[in-house]
Write an enzyme that holds these catalytic residues in place. Sequence first.
Site, PDB file in Angstrom:
ATOM      1  N   SER A 128       0.820  -1.201   0.000  1.00 17.82           N
ATOM      2  CA  SER A 128       0.000   0.000   0.000  1.00 17.82           C
ATOM      3  C   SER A 128       0.855   1.252   0.000  1.00 17.82           C
ATOM      4  CB  SER A 128      -0.901   0.024   1.241  1.00 17.82           C
ATOM      5  OG  SER A 128      -1.607   1.237   1.280  1.00 17.82           O
ATOM      6  N   LYS A 182      -4.944  -6.527   2.595  1.00 16.62           N
ATOM      7  CA  LYS A 182      -4.748  -5.343   1.749  1.00 16.62           C
ATOM      8  C   LYS A 182      -6.091  -4.892   1.162  1.00 16.62           C
ATOM      9  CE  LYS A 182      -3.117  -2.061  -0.837  1.00 16.62           C
ATOM     10  NZ  LYS A 182      -3.448  -2.080  -2.208  1.00 16.62           N
ATOM     11  N   HIS A 185      -8.025  -3.193   3.841  1.00 13.18           N
ATOM     12  CA  HIS A 185      -7.407  -1.870   4.000  1.00 13.18           C
ATOM     13  C   HIS A 185      -8.022  -0.891   2.991  1.00 13.18           C
ATOM     14  CE1 HIS A 185      -4.653   1.144   2.360  1.00 13.18           C
ATOM     15  NE2 HIS A 185      -4.168   1.288   3.570  1.00 13.18           N
ATOM     16  N   ASN A 186      -8.113  -1.324   1.746  1.00 10.41           N
ATOM     17  CA  ASN A 186      -8.681  -0.451   0.721  1.00 10.41           C
ATOM     18  C   ASN A 186     -10.162  -0.176   0.983  1.00 10.41           C
ATOM     19  OD1 ASN A 186      -6.152  -0.919  -0.392  1.00 10.41           O
ATOM     20  ND2 ASN A 186      -6.926  -0.952  -2.479  1.00 10.41           N
ATOM     21  N   GLU A 189     -10.393   2.353   3.528  1.00 10.66           N
ATOM     22  CA  GLU A 189     -10.021   3.627   2.889  1.00 10.66           C
ATOM     23  C   GLU A 189     -11.245   4.250   2.193  1.00 10.66           C
ATOM     24  OE1 GLU A 189      -6.467   3.228   0.373  1.00 10.66           O
ATOM     25  OE2 GLU A 189      -7.587   4.237  -1.210  1.00 10.66           O
TER      26      GLU A 189
END
Length: 477
Positions: A128, A182, A185-186, A189
């Site tokens: 990231s 990941k 995480h996005n 976000e």
Amino acid sequence: EKAQIGVTGLAVMGRNLARNFARHGHTVAVHNRSYNRTKELVEEFGHEGTFIASESAEDFVASLERPRRVVIMVKAGKPTDAVIDEFAPLLEEGDMLIDAGNAHYLDTRRREAALRERGLHFVGTGVSGGEEGALHGPSIMPGGSKESYEALGPLLEDISAKVDGEPCCVHVGPDGAGHFVKMVHNGIEYADMQLIAEAYDLLRRVGGHSPAEIADVFRGWNEGRLGSYLIEITAEVLKQVDASSGKPFVDIVLDQAEQKGTGRWTVQAALDLGVPVSGIAESVFARALSGGADVRQAAADAGLPGPSATTGAHAGDLQADVEQALFASKIVAYAQGFQQIQAASKEYGWEIDPGAMAKIWRAGCIIRAKFLDFIKQAYDKSPSLATLLVDQYFLDAVSGAQDAWRRVVATAAAQGIPSPGFSSALAYYDGLRAERLPAALIQGQRDFFGAHTYHRVDKEGSFHTLWATDDRKEVSA
Ligand code: NDP
């Protein structure tokens, strides 16, 4: 001399990762499908360290020390499979293929299983931080076997972002764990960005503040508990003035948010796991709504009405209240995302340490924030925490915020300003705290039309009511 690590796929991400390794003193083998990118990298940045450039896959593989570590940084999807098919036959037992692209975790699970059969390690790795992160220190989330991490981890930790000297890189768990984390995480976000956008919209439309004034508000917030990269860049975007029109930049940008798909993947995975990530889902849907130009035009043409009477001003200090609503909603979104990670960890036997994820997201990535320290502490104290909302720090924060949060959602509803992030977060919170949910009625409906049965609060077992009979007797199912 042989290279410690190789990178194949030298577009912006791969090139910057290769340079990052080289800048840290590692000899880096570089390769790309079309040789011109390889040549350009060495011509432009060769002075930054030691590169071994190869035109053929065979030469590239031969230039690596064993066990070989080959980072693949190509377009996700079919190209990744093509590159694996090209390299796997050239590698030997114990060598590692590291996919650092944005792969779907199910693809990573499939690839890992196939390569394990052939004696190769496949390490699906979340990276990231975009281009800048790749060059200066990303947050790195490697999956794959423990054994592969022993050989690879030190190199990845070396090039990762650091917080107080500690690397933002940790072995997440087996096979697809790294890419899964990941992905979430996005997703988080997406939620964070949506909530910030709603805060801006309310300050603008209810508070009547200009983008430049709101930039100052965000700058102030950035000094407090909301302090984060996303809040910081929001202030930068809001104060930007368009050179050609002299208008605020935010007013000349088409209001249709695009997406590359990792938010959608997060929601799809959450649906399969049965985890209510409403914050992430609302933010994906809000982008989809914004992008639905035809539907929005039809609504405009039909003149879908707003509230008939504008209710008075916001019943409180708008700026302070919006900060509270933003913080509380953010807590909910993160709590949901972490719950999704825990659910997947259980489903796939990954044994992910959620606190370690919060720790490696503190720098190098888009959601980096002070806030993550508290998440780390919460899981350190209680690794099997059911939800972050019951950790004392977050409990206190939400308790302190909830009146303001309710006022903000009420104002948004009264004034006809969409706040799917704030309002769904509040609904989730109230859902969690409800002593009784109307789910009991839904069970009744299901039993009525489909004989799906129900459980009782006062007895063990499954029951069904004979709805079609006159006496509607209950039977044990
Ligand atoms: P791209 O996704 O644009 O991919 C271009 C690279 O893929 C080129 O090196 C290209 O080679 C190679 N490639 C494409 N098809 C094939 C193929 N069939 N066989 C071999 N090589 C192929 O590059 P980016 O640098 O933008 O991104 C790389 C990866 O990183 C992607 O998975 C992307 O999702 C991810 N990414 C991650 C970001 C992050 O913040 N973590 C940000 C941006 C991207 P050629 O030069 O020969 O065409």
